[in-house]
Design a protein around this motif. Sequence first.
Motif, PDB file in Angstrom:
ATOM      1  N   ARG A 144       0.837  -1.202   0.000  1.00  0.00           N
ATOM      2  CA  ARG A 144       0.000   0.000   0.000  1.00  0.00           C
ATOM      3  C   ARG A 144       0.873   1.253   0.000  1.00  0.00           C
ATOM      4  N   LYS A 145       0.239   2.365  -0.346  1.00  0.00           N
ATOM      5  CA  LYS A 145       0.971   3.635  -0.387  1.00  0.00           C
ATOM      6  C   LYS A 145       1.469   3.987   1.017  1.00  0.00           C
ATOM      7  N   ALA A 146       2.681   4.555   1.081  1.00  0.00           N
ATOM      8  CA  ALA A 146       3.256   4.884   2.388  1.00  0.00           C
ATOM      9  C   ALA A 146       4.220   6.064   2.262  1.00  0.00           C
ATOM     10  N   SER A 147       4.437   6.712   3.396  1.00  0.00           N
ATOM     11  CA  SER A 147       5.421   7.795   3.498  1.00  0.00           C
ATOM     12  C   SER A 147       6.463   7.404   4.533  1.00  0.00           C
ATOM     13  N   TYR A 148       7.650   8.034   4.438  1.00  0.00           N
ATOM     14  CA  TYR A 148       8.759   7.634   5.287  1.00  0.00           C
ATOM     15  C   TYR A 148       9.484   8.852   5.866  1.00  0.00           C
ATOM     16  N   ALA A 149       9.945   8.691   7.093  1.00  0.00           N
ATOM     17  CA  ALA A 149      10.784   9.690   7.746  1.00  0.00           C
ATOM     18  C   ALA A 149      12.081   8.998   8.171  1.00  0.00           C
ATOM     19  N   VAL A 150      13.217   9.635   7.881  1.00  0.00           N
ATOM     20  CA  VAL A 150      14.520   9.007   8.105  1.00  0.00           C
ATOM     21  C   VAL A 150      15.429   9.954   8.878  1.00  0.00           C
ATOM     22  N   GLN A 151      16.183   9.390   9.838  1.00  0.00           N
ATOM     23  CA  GLN A 151      17.175  10.159  10.603  1.00  0.00           C
ATOM     24  C   GLN A 151      18.563   9.602  10.317  1.00  0.00           C
ATOM     25  N   ILE A 152      19.486  10.497   9.944  1.00  0.00           N
ATOM     26  CA  ILE A 152      20.874  10.133   9.694  1.00  0.00           C
ATOM     27  C   ILE A 152      21.756  10.845  10.716  1.00  0.00           C
ATOM     28  N   ASP A 153      22.562  10.076  11.430  1.00  0.00           N
ATOM     29  CA  ASP A 153      23.520  10.654  12.373  1.00  0.00           C
ATOM     30  C   ASP A 153      24.924  10.599  11.770  1.00  0.00           C
ATOM     31  N   PHE A 154      25.666  11.697  11.928  1.00  0.00           N
ATOM     32  CA  PHE A 154      27.058  11.732  11.497  1.00  0.00           C
ATOM     33  C   PHE A 154      27.941  11.624  12.730  1.00  0.00           C
ATOM     34  N   GLU A 155      28.756  10.577  12.775  1.00  0.00           N
ATOM     35  CA  GLU A 155      29.567  10.299  13.949  1.00  0.00           C
ATOM     36  C   GLU A 155      31.049  10.501  13.665  1.00  0.00           C
ATOM     37  N   ASP A 156      31.783  10.850  14.742  1.00  0.00           N
ATOM     38  CA  ASP A 156      33.231  10.958  14.610  1.00  0.00           C
ATOM     39  C   ASP A 156      33.872   9.595  14.855  1.00  0.00           C
ATOM     40  N   SER A 157      35.211   9.570  14.920  1.00  0.00           N
ATOM     41  CA  SER A 157      35.918   8.296  15.074  1.00  0.00           C
ATOM     42  C   SER A 157      35.640   7.624  16.414  1.00  0.00           C
ATOM     43  N   ASN A 158      35.142   8.387  17.393  1.00  0.00           N
ATOM     44  CA  ASN A 158      34.809   7.824  18.705  1.00  0.00           C
ATOM     45  C   ASN A 158      33.331   7.456  18.824  1.00  0.00           C
ATOM     46  N   HIS A 159      32.629   7.473  17.684  1.00  0.00           N
ATOM     47  CA  HIS A 159      31.206   7.130  17.606  1.00  0.00           C
ATOM     48  C   HIS A 159      30.328   8.139  18.368  1.00  0.00           C
ATOM     49  N   HIS A 160      30.838   9.341  18.492  1.00  0.00           N
ATOM     50  CA  HIS A 160      30.017  10.405  19.074  1.00  0.00           C
ATOM     51  C   HIS A 160      29.236  11.094  17.957  1.00  0.00           C
ATOM     52  N   VAL A 161      27.955  11.328  18.197  1.00  0.00           N
ATOM     53  CA  VAL A 161      27.120  11.983  17.185  1.00  0.00           C
ATOM     54  C   VAL A 161      27.481  13.466  17.137  1.00  0.00           C
ATOM     55  N   VAL A 162      27.993  13.877  16.005  1.00  0.00           N
ATOM     56  CA  VAL A 162      28.400  15.273  15.799  1.00  0.00           C
ATOM     57  C   VAL A 162      27.263  16.074  15.175  1.00  0.00           C
ATOM     58  N   GLU A 163      26.472  15.410  14.368  1.00  0.00           N
ATOM     59  CA  GLU A 163      25.409  16.109  13.623  1.00  0.00           C
ATOM     60  C   GLU A 163      24.288  15.128  13.301  1.00  0.00           C
ATOM     61  N   THR A 164      23.054  15.611  13.338  1.00  0.00           N
ATOM     62  CA  THR A 164      21.887  14.804  12.982  1.00  0.00           C
ATOM     63  C   THR A 164      21.113  15.502  11.882  1.00  0.00           C
ATOM     64  N   ARG A 165      20.808  14.759  10.829  1.00  0.00           N
ATOM     65  CA  ARG A 165      20.028  15.306   9.713  1.00  0.00           C
ATOM     66  C   ARG A 165      18.840  14.396   9.437  1.00  0.00           C
ATOM     67  N   TYR A 166      17.802  14.981   8.806  1.00  0.00           N
ATOM     68  CA  TYR A 166      16.563  14.247   8.528  1.00  0.00           C
ATOM     69  C   TYR A 166      16.215  14.346   7.050  1.00  0.00           C
ATOM     70  N   THR A 167      15.521  13.336   6.577  1.00  0.00           N
ATOM     71  CA  THR A 167      14.986  13.355   5.221  1.00  0.00           C
ATOM     72  C   THR A 167      13.808  12.394   5.174  1.00  0.00           C
ATOM     73  N   GLY A 168      13.239  12.251   4.010  1.00  0.00           N
ATOM     74  CA  GLY A 168      12.089  11.347   3.902  1.00  0.00           C
ATOM     75  C   GLY A 168      11.538  11.277   2.499  1.00  0.00           C
ATOM     76  N   ALA A 169      10.443  10.551   2.364  1.00  0.00           N
ATOM     77  CA  ALA A 169       9.742  10.418   1.087  1.00  0.00           C
ATOM     78  C   ALA A 169       8.254  10.311   1.376  1.00  0.00           C
ATOM     79  N   GLU A 170       7.459  10.892   0.499  1.00  0.00           N
ATOM     80  CA  GLU A 170       6.017  10.944   0.748  1.00  0.00           C
ATOM     81  C   GLU A 170       5.238  10.256  -0.363  1.00  0.00           C
ATOM     82  N   ASN A 171       4.211   9.541   0.073  1.00  0.00           N
ATOM     83  CA  ASN A 171       3.235   8.949  -0.848  1.00  0.00           C
ATOM     84  C   ASN A 171       3.874   8.048  -1.910  1.00  0.00           C
ATOM     85  N   LEU A 172       4.705   7.139  -1.459  1.00  0.00           N
ATOM     86  CA  LEU A 172       5.309   6.186  -2.386  1.00  0.00           C
ATOM     87  C   LEU A 172       4.336   5.032  -2.654  1.00  0.00           C
TER      88      LEU A 172
END
Length: 209
Positions: A151-179
């Motif tokens: 069925r038709k669906a929409s999506y929300a996605v979170q991407i974390d950018f981590e440094d070499s110590n696995h610490h989250v330096v930055e968080t970004r979001y994206t998604g897709a609608e009505n696929l």
Amino acid sequence: MLSLRRGRPRRLRPLAVASTALTCSLAAGVLTGCGGGGGNGSTGSRTPSTPNTASFTGSPPSALASSASSAAASARASASAAASSASARASEFEASVSAESARREATAEKKLKGVKGQGNALSEVGMSGMPKAQTGGVLAVLVNITNKTDRKASYAVQIDFEDSNHHVVETRYTGAENLEPGQKQQPIVFSRQPPERKLTPRLAKAQRY
């Protein structure tokens, strides 16, 4: 008759001598002597004259220094131009996706606020890195969102950018609608951190709604 024939050569001799003298006089501007002049047989040789150094221009040391300075200035200008070009490419790349990304980011962030854990659609989302030569040096990720339901669906996605110590330096979001079922979208998420930072993107959450 014989005396007359013998006398004619005697009259021509003065003329021959005069002709020879005239020839030598005309050649005086070219040769230093004619026939005599020292008797050593080297009348055609001349002592080389010293070059007139006053006609020389330029100074080798200063000329070389100027050339080296010009080369260094050219190298600095090239490096500056390359840096400016990379910055311009990054700006162009970001501007080309920023309008749609801003809208998707706001929607996805809102949808993920109440989601616990990693969400219900982690298996329907994947990521692949993008060459920095293509993105102008910006760290960017191509997010692959595929509707694997019936069925038709929409999506929300979170991407974390981590440094070499696995610490989250930055968080970004994206998604897709009505696929539609089986439909795929590939939004781009890029980091706003300086390109020098060594960061690794990680798929943190994916929610279907």
